[in-house]
Design a protein around this motif. Sequence first.
Motif, PDB file in Angstrom:
ATOM      1  N   VAL A   1      12.683   9.860  43.782  1.00 42.39           N
ATOM      2  CA  VAL A   1      12.896   8.504  43.271  1.00 42.39           C
ATOM      3  C   VAL A   1      12.739   8.506  41.755  1.00 42.39           C
ATOM      4  O   VAL A   1      11.756   9.029  41.220  1.00 42.39           O
ATOM      5  CB  VAL A   1      11.894   7.521  43.911  1.00 42.39           C
ATOM      6  CG1 VAL A   1      12.036   6.136  43.290  1.00 42.39           C
ATOM      7  CG2 VAL A   1      12.109   7.461  45.412  1.00 42.39           C
ATOM      8  N   GLN A   2      13.725   7.927  41.064  1.00 42.33           N
ATOM      9  CA  GLN A   2      13.715   7.929  39.608  1.00 42.33           C
ATOM     10  C   GLN A   2      13.218   6.600  39.056  1.00 42.33           C
ATOM     11  O   GLN A   2      13.300   5.557  39.718  1.00 42.33           O
ATOM     12  CB  GLN A   2      15.123   8.220  39.078  1.00 42.33           C
ATOM     13  CG  GLN A   2      15.620   9.615  39.432  1.00 42.33           C
ATOM     14  CD  GLN A   2      17.051   9.845  38.994  1.00 42.33           C
ATOM     15  OE1 GLN A   2      17.877   8.938  39.016  1.00 42.33           O
ATOM     16  NE2 GLN A   2      17.356  11.070  38.589  1.00 42.33           N
ATOM     17  N   CYS A   3      12.726   6.657  37.834  1.00 39.26           N
ATOM     18  CA  CYS A   3      12.225   5.467  37.155  1.00 39.26           C
ATOM     19  C   CYS A   3      13.291   4.373  37.115  1.00 39.26           C
ATOM     20  O   CYS A   3      14.437   4.630  36.761  1.00 39.26           O
ATOM     21  CB  CYS A   3      11.793   5.836  35.736  1.00 39.26           C
ATOM     22  SG  CYS A   3      11.208   4.441  34.736  1.00 39.26           S
ATOM     23  N   TYR A   4      12.910   3.179  37.493  1.00 40.49           N
ATOM     24  CA  TYR A   4      13.740   1.973  37.508  1.00 40.49           C
ATOM     25  C   TYR A   4      14.724   1.930  38.676  1.00 40.49           C
ATOM     26  O   TYR A   4      15.535   1.017  38.786  1.00 40.49           O
ATOM     27  CB  TYR A   4      14.506   1.797  36.188  1.00 40.49           C
ATOM     28  CG  TYR A   4      14.223   0.462  35.514  1.00 40.49           C
ATOM     29  CD1 TYR A   4      12.967   0.208  34.967  1.00 40.49           C
ATOM     30  CD2 TYR A   4      15.186  -0.533  35.429  1.00 40.49           C
ATOM     31  CE1 TYR A   4      12.688  -1.006  34.355  1.00 40.49           C
ATOM     32  CE2 TYR A   4      14.916  -1.747  34.823  1.00 40.49           C
ATOM     33  CZ  TYR A   4      13.663  -1.978  34.289  1.00 40.49           C
ATOM     34  OH  TYR A   4      13.374  -3.180  33.689  1.00 40.49           O
ATOM     35  N   GLY A   5      14.648   2.906  39.579  1.00 38.46           N
ATOM     36  CA  GLY A   5      15.541   2.900  40.728  1.00 38.46           C
ATOM     37  C   GLY A   5      15.298   1.721  41.654  1.00 38.46           C
ATOM     38  O   GLY A   5      16.241   1.047  42.095  1.00 38.46           O
TER      39      GLY A   5
END
Length: 204
Positions: free
Chosen positions: A97-101
């Motif tokens: 999971v990526q930042c701001y996803g």
Amino acid sequence: MQQWIDRIRFITPSKKTCQKVGWVLALVVVLYVALTRANIIQVPRLSRSLQQHQPGMHRVVRVDDGDTLTVARSGQVDQVRMLGVNTPEIHHPEKPVQCYGDRAAQFSRDLIGEEVRLAADPLDDNRDVYGRLLRYVYTPDGTHVNARLISEGYGFAYMRFRFQKRPQYRKLQRVARKNNRGLWGACQLTENQYGAPETVPVRQ
């Protein structure tokens, strides 16, 4: 015969009477418009069932993430990948999971609602390598979802392939980045294997 003529004359309104009726009708129309604009009289709206069958609109089954949704169209269910925009990953099989996803996914869910209009691009393919439809997505009120994701800082302009709105999306991204909107101000950035920007994972 004369008796019938007299009866017709009796029931036929005079010119003066017609003018009075015309003025009364005009006054009623003016009052109705004024009361409607003031919300004193409520104009009936289309029922939900009728709204759900507007031509060109497709029912949203779910919003999968920031740039992907599933719709019901032509009696079947199709997954749609929004053209020209790439949001941080939350479901990628090979990426964490990526930042701001999560924020991008929630933004799309709140914005899209129950129905969308889809538009293809003549310069791009109909589907991607995963079989997803490649489309511009619009809400019933005309909001361009792809563009909003970029302009509000929830996604990147995806410049890897050709499409007609590339100049518009590039400009939107430049403004969002300059003003540190969304992920531009909240996340640490890196580049993927194609040299495109992406946010770092939430957990490394």
